[in-house]
Structure formats: C-alpha cells, structure tokens
Design a protein around this motif. Sequence first.
Motif, PDB file in Angstrom:
ATOM      1  N   PHE A 268       0.861  -1.182   0.000  1.00  0.00           N
ATOM      2  CA  PHE A 268       0.000   0.000   0.000  1.00  0.00           C
ATOM      3  C   PHE A 268       0.899   1.235   0.000  1.00  0.00           C
ATOM      4  CE2 PHE A 268      -3.094  -2.546   2.876  1.00  0.00           C
ATOM      5  CZ  PHE A 268      -3.613  -3.222   1.794  1.00  0.00           C
ATOM      6  N   GLY A 269       0.901   1.969  -1.096  1.00  0.00           N
ATOM      7  CA  GLY A 269       1.647   3.216  -1.142  1.00  0.00           C
ATOM      8  C   GLY A 269       3.143   3.025  -1.091  1.00  0.00           C
ATOM      9  N   PRO A 270       3.846   3.923  -0.338  1.00  0.00           N
ATOM     10  CA  PRO A 270       3.292   4.958   0.544  1.00  0.00           C
ATOM     11  C   PRO A 270       2.506   6.014  -0.234  1.00  0.00           C
ATOM     12  CG  PRO A 270       5.657   5.225   0.313  1.00  0.00           C
ATOM     13  CD  PRO A 270       5.327   3.923  -0.340  1.00  0.00           C
ATOM     14  N   MET A 271       1.421   6.472   0.378  1.00  0.00           N
ATOM     15  CA  MET A 271       0.457   7.318  -0.306  1.00  0.00           C
ATOM     16  C   MET A 271       1.071   8.595  -0.845  1.00  0.00           C
ATOM     17  SD  MET A 271      -3.359   8.523   0.961  1.00  0.00           S
ATOM     18  CE  MET A 271      -2.813   9.753   2.139  1.00  0.00           C
TER      19      MET A 271
ATOM     20  N   GLY B 297       4.537  -0.230   2.840  1.00  0.00           N
ATOM     21  CA  GLY B 297       5.418  -0.225   1.688  1.00  0.00           C
ATOM     22  C   GLY B 297       6.362  -1.406   1.624  1.00  0.00           C
ATOM     23  N   PRO B 298       7.245  -1.410   0.617  1.00  0.00           N
ATOM     24  CA  PRO B 298       8.116  -2.566   0.393  1.00  0.00           C
ATOM     25  C   PRO B 298       9.052  -2.873   1.541  1.00  0.00           C
ATOM     26  CG  PRO B 298       8.707  -0.719  -1.054  1.00  0.00           C
ATOM     27  CD  PRO B 298       7.400  -0.391  -0.440  1.00  0.00           C
TER      28      PRO B 298
ATOM     29  N   ALA C   4       2.174   1.524 -10.217  1.00  0.00           N
ATOM     30  CA  ALA C   4       3.463   2.110  -9.852  1.00  0.00           C
ATOM     31  C   ALA C   4       3.968   1.624  -8.503  1.00  0.00           C
ATOM     32  CB  ALA C   4       3.366   3.634  -9.861  1.00  0.00           C
ATOM     33  N   ALA C   5       3.090   1.490  -7.512  1.00  0.00           N
ATOM     34  CA  ALA C   5       3.529   1.051  -6.182  1.00  0.00           C
ATOM     35  C   ALA C   5       4.027  -0.390  -6.229  1.00  0.00           C
ATOM     36  CB  ALA C   5       2.389   1.190  -5.173  1.00  0.00           C
ATOM     37  N   THR C   6       3.339  -1.246  -6.966  1.00  0.00           N
ATOM     38  CA  THR C   6       3.775  -2.635  -7.106  1.00  0.00           C
ATOM     39  C   THR C   6       5.103  -2.709  -7.836  1.00  0.00           C
ATOM     40  OG1 THR C   6       1.515  -3.478  -7.044  1.00  0.00           O
ATOM     41  CG2 THR C   6       3.164  -4.872  -8.099  1.00  0.00           C
TER      42      THR C   6
END
Length: 296
Positions: A31-34, A51-52, A80-82
């Motif tokens: 999730f995100g970071p937003m 996040g990762p 993009a986050a993935t």
Amino acid sequence: MPDRITSWHPAPSRPRFAPPAGAVDAHCHVFGPMAAFPFSAKAKYLPDDAGPEMLFALRDHLGFARNVIVQASCHGTDNAATLNAIAKSGGKARGVAVVDPAISDAELAALHDGGIRGVRFNFLKRLVDAAPRDKFLEVASRLPSSWHVVIYFEADILDEMREFIAALPVPVVVDHMGRPDVRQGPDGDDMRAFRSLLDSREDIWFKATCPDRLDARLEGGMGDPWDNFAAAVAPLVADYPDRALWGTDWPHPNMQDEIPDEGHIVDMIPRIAPTPELQHKLLVTNPMRLYWPEEV
C-alpha cells in the motif's frame, strides 16, 4: 476522506514452522506509501501505508525468500507502487498487475520488464464497480509469453464464471480458491464445485490462502487457529499438489476486525501440506514455475 485502515498485526509472532529454502510468499500486497503512490479515487477502502520495506522485513521475519506482489484494488490500474516494490526487491519479487482493458501492447511489455507476470481480474462487487468480461478476454489474448490470469470471485458466482474461465487463453490462478464456505468441510457443495472447476482444465491453479478471511469468527467460522479451513483445504492440496500456491495476503486488505497474526498464518502450512514433499511443491516448485520459470 474516510479514516485510514491498519489491517496488519503490529508485532507478528515468529512461526513454529520453518519454510523450506527458497520459499515464496505468492500472494501479498503493498500500500503506497500514499505520498509517492496515491490511492485510486475509486478505492473502496483507504489503507495506512504498508510499503516494500515493511513487506521485506516481514518476509525475512517469517523465513521466506521471495514474494509475489499482487496489485491491490485500492491502487486501481496504476501499478506504480507494485513496480516500485519489485524494483526494490533485488530480484526477490515478481508481480501481478491490474490493468485497464485499453492497455497497449507496449505498456504490457513495460510491465513485463518491470517484473509483472500476470494480470488480475476482480469480480468482487464490493471492491469493483464492474467486471467487463469481454474486454478482459481481449486483454488476456494479448498477454506476454508465460503470463497468466489471476481471478478473484466468490463461491456464489462460480457457475456463472465457468464460461469465462473456459475461454481464457492462458493459465488461470484462482485467488483464495474462489472463497468457499469452509464450514461445509472438504466435501461441501462449495468445495465440490471448485474441484469440478479444477478438473475442467489442467492449467487452473489455486491459492490455498486466507484462513483469516474464510474461517473468521465474525462470519460464523472458528477464528484463529482456523480449524475449519485446515480440514477443508488439506484434502484439496493433497489431491492437486502441482497446482497449489500459498501466500500471507499481507497486509490483509480492508480487514478491520480479527486482524491475524502472520506467524499463525505461516503455521497453517503444515496443517494443509503435512509432508516435506507437499510443502516444497506449495512453497517452492509451484510458484517458481509460474513466476521464475527461467530459473526452474
């Protein structure tokens, strides 16, 4: 703006079960970071950042070697986050994207270069507004070589999904076994229907995942340690050992009650795959065939 949701355990226990060398958590999310990767305006829930760095710390804590990161619905079709998480993994992660049906072949190729190896089609009405099956089939016909389709649906629509699944021109992975009612046991209507789906094609795989969702106390299940899940799923893994995958589902999207201890989720593995041979197939052989075939 709705309140943000924290859906993961703040201090997961270390599991008693030690995964085999090279084990893959084949279903997790970020999730995100937003601030860097905003959530979709159509998102049905708004999670806290996960996040990762958090994901990889959990991977190491639980004793796994690799991750398959599945695009969460809160990020819509912006992967993009993935992709960011995969890029930060040092080759230890691959991914499953969610795409707009109008995606170009060049964009699909770019996703492949970024470590994506499949696309996810979501049929849960509480998470998506519409599921355009004809457009999904067109996208599936254009996927890069060696990709597959992941589908997420609930047991009550399995019969109406059969024609769509049969038409998919690539291998299929079913998230969370199509969410059967595990309270029915291994011979219940839902599990028998799912077995008939597996028997309809030899390239349908499934994720033996989410005891916390499928056996939740709040929904009439057993709750942790999820005995209904273990009883219903172990025979399925035993009978289809070469098509079973496993994952934590961290950070458990949109879960606000009965947040599971990830260490306990890992300790479900020997209950559904009791032999070292089954454990190796579930955690190493099978996910490597799908996501790192060049290393098999």
